[in-house]
Design a protein around this motif. Structure first.
Motif, PDB file in Angstrom:
ATOM      1  N   SER A  23       0.821  -1.179   0.015  1.00  0.00           N
ATOM      2  CA  SER A  23       0.144   0.068  -0.056  1.00  0.00           C
ATOM      3  C   SER A  23       0.840   1.182  -0.066  1.00  0.00           C
ATOM      4  CB  SER A  23      -0.949  -0.078   1.231  1.00  0.00           C
ATOM      5  OG  SER A  23      -0.138   0.311   2.471  1.00  0.00           O
ATOM      6  N   TYR A  56      -6.770   0.837  -5.595  1.00  0.00           N
ATOM      7  CA  TYR A  56      -7.491   0.454  -4.512  1.00  0.00           C
ATOM      8  C   TYR A  56      -6.877  -1.174  -4.036  1.00  0.00           C
ATOM      9  CZ  TYR A  56     -10.694   3.847  -6.066  1.00  0.00           C
ATOM     10  OH  TYR A  56     -11.140   4.927  -6.177  1.00  0.00           O
ATOM     11  N   GLY A  58      -2.972  -1.885  -4.674  1.00  0.00           N
ATOM     12  CA  GLY A  58      -1.588  -1.635  -4.077  1.00  0.00           C
ATOM     13  C   GLY A  58      -0.618  -1.862  -5.167  1.00  0.00           C
TER      14      GLY A  58
END
Length: 215
Positions: A23, A56, A58
């Motif tokens: 992320s 959304y 990564g």
């Protein structure tokens, strides 16, 4: 390639970007940079074909990104090993000098350094060191923050971050320590563990638990 781009490739690799999505927040916290800076750099790396960004989901490395990251990681971790084992650096102080040295190291020098050190398999914070042929054992990507209460774990490696390593030195948590996960305190409270060797109870911050890999 700029050193800043290299830093991003290394941390994406270290966080598991060879095998899974990482992320923006993980990268931001690991490099101590603003989220907007991560977005800007990731966009550049996508354009150069070094990473894949799935909205959304990564960020992960491409094959080319992996190859570059492995070479950078090899150089950096060999210098970290040298500085800690031969020059008695403290683990939390080794990163910045290793960073300078890796950028000034020829292929010939890095191979002589590897020979001198006896071909180490792991650096001082537990990360695997690729061989000259690119071979290395896979690292653990299981995070302490995800370890269920009641499970027994051991510390496999730490993310190479000065703030994190300073904190872990203060609470005396080391590579190889085995412990029982006693409790995850609610509302982003600490993870409480009991060390197997001493029976000592240690509280590990919620943030730090995202950057301690266990097996």
């Amino acid at each position: 390639m700029t050193p800043k781009k290299e830093d991003y490739l290394k941390i994406i690799f270290e966080l598991g970007g060879k095998q899974r999505k990482v992320s923006n927040k993980q990268i931001s916290m690991s490099l101590n940079v603003a989220a907007g800076s991560v977005t800007e750099m990731v966009t550049k790396l996508v354009g150069e074909g070094l990473v894949i960004h799935s909205p959304y989901a990564g960020i992960s490395l491409t094959d080319e990104g992996i190859e570059i990251a492995e070479d950078l990681i090899r150089r950096h971790r060999l210098w970290e090993t040298f500085l800690v084992s031969k020059l008695n650096y403290k683990l939390q102080d080794v990163h910045y000098d290793a960073e300078v040295l890796e950028h000034a190291t020829s292929d010939n020098l890095v191979q002589h350094l590897d020979d001198f050190l006896g071909h180490p398999k792991r650096c001082p914070h537990g990360g695997m060191i690729p061989s000259i042929d690119g071979d290395y054992a896979e690292e653990s990507y299981d995070l302490l923050v995800d370890a269920p209460a009641g499970s027994v774990k051991s510390v496999d490696r730490f993310v190479d971050n000065h703030e994190l390593l300073t904190y872990l030195d203060e609470i005396k948590l080391n590579i190889g320590d085995k412990f029982l996960v006693e409790e995850h305190v609610p509302f982003e409270g600490p993870v409480k563990v009991k060390l197997s060797d001493t029976g000592e109870e240690v509280s590990i911050s919620y943030k730090a638990a995202h950057y301690i890999f266990v097996n």
